[in-house]
Every structure is written in structure tokens, then in C-alpha cells.
Design an enzyme around this catalytic site. Sequence first.
Site, PDB file in Angstrom:
ATOM      1  N   LYS A 113       0.797  -1.492  -0.327  1.00 56.04           N
ATOM      2  CA  LYS A 113       0.149   0.237  -0.313  1.00 56.04           C
ATOM      3  C   LYS A 113       1.067   0.822   0.387  1.00 56.04           C
ATOM      4  CE  LYS A 113      -4.837  -1.124   1.652  1.00 56.04           C
ATOM      5  NZ  LYS A 113      -5.336  -0.694   2.880  1.00 56.04           N
ATOM      6  N   LYS A 195      -6.793 -10.859  -6.566  1.00 55.88           N
ATOM      7  CA  LYS A 195      -8.589 -11.264  -6.543  1.00 55.88           C
ATOM      8  C   LYS A 195      -9.216  -9.737  -6.583  1.00 55.88           C
ATOM      9  CE  LYS A 195      -8.702 -11.110  -1.878  1.00 55.88           C
ATOM     10  NZ  LYS A 195      -8.687 -11.581  -0.125  1.00 55.88           N
ATOM     11  N   LYS A 198     -12.457  -4.383  -3.466  1.00 53.42           N
ATOM     12  CA  LYS A 198     -13.364  -3.913  -3.452  1.00 53.42           C
ATOM     13  C   LYS A 198     -12.691  -2.379  -3.409  1.00 53.42           C
ATOM     14  CE  LYS A 198     -13.319  -3.646   1.407  1.00 53.42           C
ATOM     15  NZ  LYS A 198     -13.439  -2.637   2.237  1.00 53.42           N
TER      16      LYS A 198
END
Length: 328
Positions: A113, A195, A198
Site C-alpha cells: 500500500k 483478487k 473492493k
Amino acid sequence: MIKTIFSGVQPSGNLHVGNYFGAIKQWVEMQNDYQCLFCVVDYHAITVKQDPEVLRRKIIETAKIYLASGIDPERSIIFQQSDVKEHTELAWILNCVSARMADLKKMTQFKDKAGEGQDNVSVGLFAYPVLMAADILLYNTDVVPVGDDQVQHVELCRDLGKRFNNLYGEVFKIPEVKIKKESARIMGLDDPQKKMSKSATSEWNYLGLTDEIEKAKKKIMKAVTDSGSEIIYDKANKPALANLLTIYSLASDRSIKDLEKEFIGKGYGDFKKGLAETMATFLISFQEKYSKIKDNDVKEILYSGAEKARIIAQNKIEEVRKKIGVLS
Ligand code: TRP
């Protein structure tokens, strides 16, 4: 004694079928065998910038999705993390007595991140796994069901709990991690190597649980496919199709073998149409339940969930405060 489960979802981005089949559906089943706490982890969400209005709406939406999926507030505790202040209190204590910079620097999610800009991300993003450890340790949690991307965080939680126990005596139960089944790992529609996410930048990556039906169908029709045309499950050579077959199987409750048989002699176009229809049926039924739940009812459920959670959390934090030597 009945065992305790704790898990949480961040109220950011759009919850999608991957979250549903990979996590929430299993939680619904676990309610039969465990005392469950399902948390909307809003203080995790603010480790990156959030728009306050959007965040407020997402907290309600996330809880509504729990409820529409079948999480039962009579049996399980559904609550908002920031409502139980003991989470941040314990996180601070663990930051001081258990967590080491070196542990946190190893976290792959932080490295991913933060990327190159480690010096410019929030301190909260760095300390995020410590707050997650606090969430879990406050409730004498036995089992933490998570996706494989969170396993490292649960392992850190175990280390932080053990380190505290070694210093001050047995205070925390050390939880086990329960990893989601491989079959439930759903990949992005636009990239079967990653993956479904969201917080993906492209909305073509995920099938949102609250996506408009026509949009969801379009997303399926546009999903990337592999070369060849046969409908067979071959993860190594046809990863995109394997992912779509997995989704089809989960949404229709039919085996992959059965689906392969249905599409013998047919191509990707027919297959995708079939999947789009099946998904539409699934989403319509989900959204019907979702739209019946009122915002005010959700707020009440979160409020009373927090009241129940607080009783357990306050007990634990009292014990902790005594051990570390602050007056209570
Ligand atoms: N970090 C988790 C995620 O992003 C969410 C989370 C926060 C969580 N606290 C937790 C999961 C405690 C399990 C237990 O998916």
C-alpha cells in the site's frame, strides 16, 4: 464452552461477490457453532483518506450487507469499531508494550500500500495491524476467519498477544487463524491474476453486491477471457474462465462439472450469457432483502451491538490497565 469468532470488514469501496462467497457466506454458517462478533472497522478505513459523507454511508451499507446476507443480530454481535473506544485504547497500549517497528515493517500489505512513498503515508497505515490485533484480543477470540491476505496480520496479533502475556502474565487468549477455502477465492474480472478488490481503480474489476443488474450483466459480458473456446476448468491455462466458472458455480449452487457438461460444444458467448442471467437472479434476490432494511434499523442494531461488545471489551481493558500499572 462455545468458541468465539471475530472478523471485520472495512467500510470502504464496494462489497462484491468475492467478499460474499469468500467470507460473509461462511460467517453466516458459523453463527450456528460460534459466538460471533462482526465488526465494521471504520478506524481501519481512515488509515487512508476518506470523504466523511461517503464514509458515513459506507458504514451503514456494510452493516446492511451483513444483515441482508443473513447475519442475525439476535445471535451475533454486529457493531461499529469506533463505537467501542477500548479498541483504540488497547491498540495504543500494544503499540507501546508489544509492537516493534521491525515487525510492522515486514507487513506485506503495508509495503504494497505504501509503495515507494513509505515516508508520506499515515502513521495509522503503518500501525494498522496493531489496531487489528486489539480488535481480536479484546474479545478472547478463539478463531479469526480471514482471507489469505490477512494471515500475516493475524500471526502478528498472536505474537503481540504472547509478548504481552510473557511480560505481564496471561491476559490474552491467543487466537487461531482460519483461512478461507481456495474455491472461495475470487479473482478480478479484468485480471484473473489478482483478487477481486473492493478498492480496485476500475469498476470492471468487481461485481458489486449493490451493482445495478444491467451493469452487473455488462461487467460479466466484458470480463476478460483466455484463448481457446472450450468451456473447461483449467486454472493454469485458462485462469479467467476458471474464475468465471467458480463464480457461476457458487451463484447457482451447481458443480463445475455440471456446468462444463451444459456448455459442451458452446462458446464463451453462451457461457457468459448463462452466467449473466444466473448472477442477475442472485443479485435481484440479494438486493430485495437489502432494500427492505431501513437505515434507522441498522443504526439501532449497531448501537445495541456496541453495547454488548463494550461489556466484554471493558472487562478486558480493566485487566490490561491493572497489569501495566495505570490507576483505574
Ligand atoms: N484488516 C482486515 C481487512 O482489511 C479487516 C479487519 C480489521 C479484521 N480488524 C480485523 C479482520 C479483525 C479480522 C479480524 O480485511
